[in-house]
Motif scaffolding. Structure first.
Motif, PDB file in Angstrom:
ATOM      1  N   GLY A  24      36.655  49.293  40.663  1.00 31.30           N
ATOM      2  CA  GLY A  24      35.595  48.616  41.289  1.00 31.30           C
ATOM      3  C   GLY A  24      35.311  49.311  42.893  1.00 31.30           C
ATOM      4  N   GLY A  25      36.193  49.650  43.292  1.00 34.42           N
ATOM      5  CA  GLY A  25      36.309  49.907  45.004  1.00 34.42           C
ATOM      6  C   GLY A  25      34.769  50.774  45.309  1.00 34.42           C
ATOM      7  N   SER A  26      35.005  51.852  44.436  1.00 37.63           N
ATOM      8  CA  SER A  26      33.851  52.875  44.842  1.00 37.63           C
ATOM      9  C   SER A  26      32.208  52.265  44.628  1.00 37.63           C
ATOM     10  CB  SER A  26      34.004  54.260  43.907  1.00 37.63           C
ATOM     11  OG  SER A  26      33.918  53.885  42.631  1.00 37.63           O
ATOM     12  N   ILE A  27      32.133  51.320  43.776  1.00 39.05           N
ATOM     13  CA  ILE A  27      31.098  50.713  43.631  1.00 39.05           C
ATOM     14  C   ILE A  27      30.388  50.005  44.501  1.00 39.05           C
ATOM     15  CG2 ILE A  27      29.653  49.081  42.042  1.00 39.05           C
ATOM     16  CD1 ILE A  27      31.608  50.227  39.519  1.00 39.05           C
ATOM     17  N   VAL A 126      42.299  39.478  56.354  1.00 42.15           N
ATOM     18  CA  VAL A 126      43.528  39.052  55.682  1.00 42.15           C
ATOM     19  C   VAL A 126      43.038  37.600  54.959  1.00 42.15           C
ATOM     20  CG1 VAL A 126      45.715  38.268  55.487  1.00 42.15           C
ATOM     21  CG2 VAL A 126      45.076  40.327  56.935  1.00 42.15           C
ATOM     22  N   ARG A 127      42.505  36.765  55.791  1.00 40.26           N
ATOM     23  CA  ARG A 127      42.210  35.338  55.385  1.00 40.26           C
ATOM     24  C   ARG A 127      41.354  35.500  54.208  1.00 40.26           C
ATOM     25  NH1 ARG A 127      40.501  32.232  60.611  1.00 40.26           N
ATOM     26  NH2 ARG A 127      39.866  34.216  61.455  1.00 40.26           N
ATOM     27  N   TYR A 128      40.128  36.525  54.254  1.00 37.65           N
ATOM     28  CA  TYR A 128      39.079  36.573  53.232  1.00 37.65           C
ATOM     29  C   TYR A 128      40.065  36.856  51.901  1.00 37.65           C
ATOM     30  CZ  TYR A 128      36.035  36.889  57.150  1.00 37.65           C
ATOM     31  OH  TYR A 128      35.291  36.596  58.286  1.00 37.65           O
ATOM     32  N   LEU A 129      40.891  37.967  52.000  1.00 39.01           N
ATOM     33  CA  LEU A 129      41.626  38.203  50.943  1.00 39.01           C
ATOM     34  C   LEU A 129      42.417  37.020  50.231  1.00 39.01           C
ATOM     35  CD1 LEU A 129      42.828  40.579  49.120  1.00 39.01           C
ATOM     36  CD2 LEU A 129      44.629  41.008  50.592  1.00 39.01           C
ATOM     37  N   ASN A 135      40.779  31.576  45.455  1.00 43.78           N
ATOM     38  CA  ASN A 135      39.713  30.886  44.762  1.00 43.78           C
ATOM     39  C   ASN A 135      38.949  31.871  43.755  1.00 43.78           C
ATOM     40  OD1 ASN A 135      39.864  28.800  46.687  1.00 43.78           O
ATOM     41  ND2 ASN A 135      38.568  29.943  48.060  1.00 43.78           N
ATOM     42  N   LEU A 136      39.903  32.998  43.189  1.00 49.59           N
ATOM     43  CA  LEU A 136      39.272  33.732  42.649  1.00 49.59           C
ATOM     44  C   LEU A 136      37.994  34.274  42.686  1.00 49.59           C
ATOM     45  CD1 LEU A 136      41.087  32.392  39.032  1.00 49.59           C
ATOM     46  CD2 LEU A 136      41.857  34.275  40.591  1.00 49.59           C
ATOM     47  N   ASP A 137      37.521  34.546  43.940  1.00 47.37           N
ATOM     48  CA  ASP A 137      36.295  34.752  44.292  1.00 47.37           C
ATOM     49  C   ASP A 137      36.094  36.203  44.693  1.00 47.37           C
ATOM     50  OD1 ASP A 137      33.971  35.080  46.005  1.00 47.37           O
ATOM     51  OD2 ASP A 137      34.455  32.939  47.135  1.00 47.37           O
ATOM     52  N   TYR A 138      35.347  36.828  43.844  1.00 47.30           N
ATOM     53  CA  TYR A 138      34.933  38.209  43.996  1.00 47.30           C
ATOM     54  C   TYR A 138      34.222  38.763  45.061  1.00 47.30           C
ATOM     55  CZ  TYR A 138      33.684  42.897  42.472  1.00 47.30           C
ATOM     56  OH  TYR A 138      33.258  44.482  42.574  1.00 47.30           O
ATOM     57  N   GLY A 139      33.300  37.636  45.503  1.00 46.67           N
ATOM     58  CA  GLY A 139      32.435  37.632  46.984  1.00 46.67           C
ATOM     59  C   GLY A 139      33.219  37.906  47.958  1.00 46.67           C
ATOM     60  N   GLN A 140      34.544  37.149  48.092  1.00 46.45           N
ATOM     61  CA  GLN A 140      35.281  37.524  49.308  1.00 46.45           C
ATOM     62  C   GLN A 140      35.881  38.539  49.070  1.00 46.45           C
ATOM     63  OE1 GLN A 140      35.895  35.531  51.957  1.00 46.45           O
ATOM     64  NE2 GLN A 140      34.675  33.544  51.345  1.00 46.45           N
ATOM     65  N   LEU A 141      36.450  39.337  48.212  1.00 47.18           N
ATOM     66  CA  LEU A 141      37.128  40.484  48.023  1.00 47.18           C
ATOM     67  C   LEU A 141      36.086  41.613  48.206  1.00 47.18           C
ATOM     68  CD1 LEU A 141      39.623  41.720  47.109  1.00 47.18           C
ATOM     69  CD2 LEU A 141      38.519  42.022  44.653  1.00 47.18           C
ATOM     70  N   LYS A 142      34.832  41.480  47.907  1.00 49.92           N
ATOM     71  CA  LYS A 142      34.011  42.517  48.469  1.00 49.92           C
ATOM     72  C   LYS A 142      33.802  42.572  49.833  1.00 49.92           C
ATOM     73  CE  LYS A 142      29.912  42.870  46.220  1.00 49.92           C
ATOM     74  NZ  LYS A 142      28.694  42.255  45.965  1.00 49.92           N
ATOM     75  N   LEU A 143      34.113  41.334  50.513  1.00 51.31           N
ATOM     76  CA  LEU A 143      33.944  41.200  52.006  1.00 51.31           C
ATOM     77  C   LEU A 143      35.124  42.047  52.611  1.00 51.31           C
ATOM     78  CD1 LEU A 143      32.942  37.453  52.917  1.00 51.31           C
ATOM     79  CD2 LEU A 143      31.508  39.940  53.520  1.00 51.31           C
ATOM     80  N   VAL A 144      36.223  41.889  51.953  1.00 52.87           N
ATOM     81  CA  VAL A 144      37.365  42.672  52.422  1.00 52.87           C
ATOM     82  C   VAL A 144      37.240  44.276  52.415  1.00 52.87           C
ATOM     83  CG1 VAL A 144      39.775  42.798  52.103  1.00 52.87           C
ATOM     84  CG2 VAL A 144      38.887  40.763  51.785  1.00 52.87           C
ATOM     85  N   PHE A 145      36.806  44.365  51.111  1.00 55.34           N
ATOM     86  CA  PHE A 145      36.419  46.255  50.881  1.00 55.34           C
ATOM     87  C   PHE A 145      35.536  46.599  52.069  1.00 55.34           C
ATOM     88  CE2 PHE A 145      38.020  45.860  46.438  1.00 55.34           C
ATOM     89  CZ  PHE A 145      38.695  46.738  46.448  1.00 55.34           C
TER      90      PHE A 145
END
Length: 631
Positions: A24-27, A126-129, A135-145
């Motif tokens: 999903g990274g490229s998306i 790092v903290r967002y990750l 929290n299994l939070d995909y939104g936070q993961l998107k912030l990190v990307f």
């Protein structure tokens, strides 16, 4: 949660993150405009030549003010930006490089607020990750990307002002070793092609060799080792000034020390069509018309919104971040220390910065004020927190400078709930013709600016010549710069300085001075060195610091340095590095600026008074006269 359970969760999350990163990274990171616009093409090449022309000069302040006055109702600007911080200057650069007609006004100086008072880190989050994992939070993961992509571009677009910095995390039991190693390996994995360097584990012995002042024991536990990872570091206000000057070279009319005092509205529709502006030096008031106004005033964006609508709901939840500066022996050159969780759960860091050590930070509620001051208990909290991890005696008398910055944490005024106060940014148009951009962080200033310009184009039905090109646009002084560039300065220039008897005598352009000029001005450093050599302005302004008299003259001529505070705080970083040294340098700085700007005796006295009042908000120890003998 037990240690074993937490570890299982980290491992499971690592697998999930790997899947997202590969699938999903490229998306997540797919841009709105073509890769041709982002990477190369005739538009970008023309802009690069314009911004990085070694012989180009920014238009004078008078010319910029005339351009704003000339934006009439019949011939308005496309965009008027209010606010000259990282986001505002980023908006001006993004818009003008799309072929739009742009103006920018800033009440004080470029980077005078939050943008000069940051952590100096360009970080992926790092903290967002960690939040994304637990929290299994995909939104936070998107912030990190997103932050990791932007981190890479900030460093590439201003290589003289930004660099990768290794940061050490101490571990005092074996679970911490495994936990932080796994988490930071996940950070590497998410970074992918945007990785700066791989993280790695160091034994306790290796760690002490790398960081000699690191404590071997913490809370009666032995050091088991450290995990080192990499993030970016910057000279924040000089990066901000670089954005403003790059925008000016590209054709934007940027004006500091000019304040919006009211908005102009269309009588029929009520839409904002411009602003009434006051030059804070001359007192002159003039009108500027624009199809869209972008409010990028940081913590002060609510006061700008209330100029349009007195009933506008607040969208800023201000938070204070305090930092202190200590002598360089607190941390080795080239290695930072990050403590992920202090006794009260906060993150504390200690980083080498411009030959000193910066430590922080706090996160507490505050009131919005133009000159925030750190409280003594916040300074003491930082000192106490780092003392737990150091073998050196931590003393209040070592504090060379201490300052507070206001983070503009944002609440979307259209949101139904305020429970998600965001460190991400918010773009909204809650009044016709006024687009507000706030929140976010330094690392993502470029994409924030792009989002704001997209919203402005939509609001004003503007017709840009091309899409955003700032993704791959190097700032003034960055194009062609290499880390070895300082050798050109050292070998080809001398510092001519005036002795106490008035005689001009030569001095070598030593390594410290050459490196300082190279990193502060990039490929334009030779212009500063030429002033030092040809105009007898090669003397240092303060003992122990490589900042030269020539820089005052150069910044007055080429970087809109209009006051003594502009120089000690934003063009150089002397106020942030050593408050007392900045105070001792003031008379000479004012003397040079007076010659450049034709100040009279009254203005010189006023400048000295204002600068002293400014420095009083930096809570250094009055007897912290530290000299390292390097310079």
């Amino acid at each position: 949660m037990s240690s074993a359970a937490r570890l299982r969760r980290v491992c499971a999350a690592a697998l999930a993150t790997a899947t997202v990163a590969s699938v999903g990274g490229s998306i997540i990171l797919s841009p709105n405009i073509s890769s041709n616009d982002r990477g190369s093409g005739p538009v970008l090449e023309a802009l690069r030549s314009k911004i990085n022309d070694p012989y180009a000069n920014v238009p004078s302040r008078a010319v910029q003010e005339s351009a704003l006055i000339g934006a009439s109702q019949a011939n308005p600007l496309d965009i008027l930006v209010v606010g000259g911080g990282a986001t505002g200057c980023g908006v001006a650069l993004d818009a003008v490089t799309r072929g739009l007609r742009v103006g920018l006004v800033e009440r004080e100086d470029f980077s005078s607020g939050t943008s000069s008072r940051s952590t100096k880190l360009i970080h992926g989050g790092v903290r967002y990750l960690e939040k994304a994992v637990f929290n299994l939070d995909y939104g936070q993961l998107k912030l990190v990307f997103h932050a990791l992509e932007e981190r890479k571009q900030v460093i590439e677009n201003a290589p003289h002002l930004c660099h990768a910095l290794p940061c050490m995390t101490p571990c005092f039991d074996w679970f911490e070793v495994v936990y932080f190693w796994a988490g930071l390996k996940m950070y590497d994995l998410v970074a992918g092609a945007r990785l700066l360097h791989l993280s790695r584990y160091y034994s306790a012995k290796e760690s002490i060799e790398l960081f000699p002042t690191l404590a071997k024991k913490g809370n009666n536990r032995n050091l088991r080792g450290t995990v080192v990872y990499y993030d970016g570091q910057m000279n924040d206000s000089r990066l901000n000034v670089g954005l403003a000057c790059s925008a000016a070279l590209a054709g934007a009319a940027v004006l500091n020390h000019a304040e919006v005092i009211s908005f102009l509205k269309d009588e029929a529709t009520g839409r904002i069509i411009g602003a009434k502006i006051r030059d804070n030096f001359s007192g002159k008031v003039f009108e500027t018309y624009a199809k869209v106004v972008v409010n990028a005033a940081g913590p002060f964006c609510d006061s700008v919104r209330k100029l349009a609508d007195k009933e506008a709901p607040s969208m800023i939840c201000p938070s204070s971040g305090v930092h202190i500066v200590l002598p360089d022996y607190y941390s080795p050159d080239g290695m930072g220390l990050i403590v992920p969780k202090t006794k009260d759960g906060r993150v504390v860091f200690m980083l080498p910065w411009l030959g000193r050590t910066i430590a922080g930070t706090t996160d507490s509620n505050t009131v919005i004020t133009p000159l925030p001051e750190p409280h003594e208990d916040e300074i003491q909290f930082i000192l106490d927190a780092i003392s737990d991890y150091l073998s050196v005696k931590v003393r209040r008398t070592d504090v060379l400078s201490a300052w507070s910055g206001i983070r503009p944490l944002a609440v979307d005024p259209s949101a139904k709930s305020t429970e998600n106060i965001s460190r991400d940014h918010v773009v909204c148009e809650d009044y016709p013709g006024l687009v507000t951009i706030t929140g976010g962080k330094w690392t993502t200033y470029r994409s924030m600016a792009e989002d704001a310009v997209d919203a402005a184009v939509k609001s004003g039905k503007l017709s840009p010549a091309n899409g955003s090109v700032t993704h791959s646009l190097r700032l003034m002084g960055g194009d062609g710069w290499e880390p070895s560039y300082f050798t050109v300065i050292a070998q080809q220039y001398v510092r001519m300085k005036r002795s106490y008897g008035g005689e001009v005598v030569p001095a070598i352009m030593d390594t410290a001075a050459s490196k300082h000029l190279s990193h502060a001005y990039g490929t334009l450093a030779e212009r500063v060195a030429a002033i030092a050599q040809n105009e007898g302005l090669g003397k240092r302004l303060a003992h122990g610091y490589p900042i030269m008299e020539a820089e005052v003259a150069y910044c007055a001529r080429n970087e809109y340095c209009e006051s003594a505070v502009d120089f000690i705080a934003r063009r150089s970083r002397l106020a942030f590095l050593d408050t007392d040294a900045a105070g001792r340098a003031l008379p000479r700085i004012i003397e040079i600026l007076a010659a450049e700007h034709s100040w009279d005796k009254s203005r010189k006295a006023q400048e000295l008074q204002k600068a002293k009042e400014f420095l009083e908000t930096f809570k250094s120890s009055k007897n912290a006269h530290f000299h390292d003998g390097k310079h």
